[in-house]
Enzyme design. Sequence first.
Site, PDB file in Angstrom:
ATOM      1  N   HIS A  42      55.720  61.807  36.775  1.00 41.64           N
ATOM      2  CA  HIS A  42      56.369  61.469  35.506  1.00 41.64           C
ATOM      3  C   HIS A  42      55.672  62.200  34.363  1.00 41.64           C
ATOM      4  CE1 HIS A  42      58.969  59.330  32.890  1.00 41.64           C
ATOM      5  NE2 HIS A  42      58.012  58.622  32.319  1.00 41.64           N
ATOM      6  N   HIS A  54      58.735  59.673  26.248  1.00 41.94           N
ATOM      7  CA  HIS A  54      59.089  60.127  27.590  1.00 41.94           C
ATOM      8  C   HIS A  54      60.522  59.726  27.923  1.00 41.94           C
ATOM      9  CE1 HIS A  54      58.029  56.071  29.595  1.00 41.94           C
ATOM     10  NE2 HIS A  54      57.810  55.919  28.315  1.00 41.94           N
ATOM     11  N   CYS A 143      62.824  63.788  33.328  1.00 34.53           N
ATOM     12  CA  CYS A 143      61.699  63.743  32.396  1.00 34.53           C
ATOM     13  C   CYS A 143      60.987  65.088  32.269  1.00 34.53           C
ATOM     14  CB  CYS A 143      60.708  62.660  32.820  1.00 34.53           C
ATOM     15  SG  CYS A 143      59.982  62.910  34.470  1.00 34.53           S
TER      16      CYS A 143
END
Length: 213
Positions: A42, A54, A143
């Site tokens: 991530h 994010h 992401c």
Amino acid sequence: MFLYQLLNFFFAASKKEEDSKYDLSLYKRGDLLEVPRTLFTHFGIYLGNNRVAHLIPDILPAITKDKSAIAKMVTNNRLLMGVITKVASVRVDSVADFAYGSDILINHMDKVCSQPPLDGEEVARRAEKLLGSVTYSLLWYNCEHYVMYCRFGMAISYQTYQFCTTVRKILFSRMSAYLTALCGVCFMLYLSCVTPLTVLLTVLISFTIWMAS
């Protein structure tokens, strides 16, 4: 009442301990932060003052308007359902909530990407400008696409590339061509439908996979 206060005390102490795990002095505005999370990595952009922007899949905004519930850390269940329904948002969380207990890599993608990073203030400005709901795509907008655009000016995902390369190796291999031909023959014999059309389709599909391998 006493029990409620006691639980709040332990929760606050636990939260403080979790936050103290991360040394905020290590992060500068515009840094690209990277953490392992379940089956993938991530990414986020540090905005300063213990804030990380994010892009994360989250089903909750699609089923409730409760802002306090939505603001809580996104759990793996919320994330998975968001991936399936393609519901996501670019949101701001604390470093601890973003990291989800994992260790954080700082600007690791600078070593991977051939493009030099933009100025930290410009990176953060881009990250803040894109805050809000987005349509999520595991392959085309995740992401990593988000942070790569913010920091390098190009929305690419090395994870997606590696995933597609792996799938290609599995699907477009000589073994897949053999198995496709074998399954096609078995299917025709089992259903007693050996016709020029079914034979042609079996040969064509197997040949295409063979040529792509």
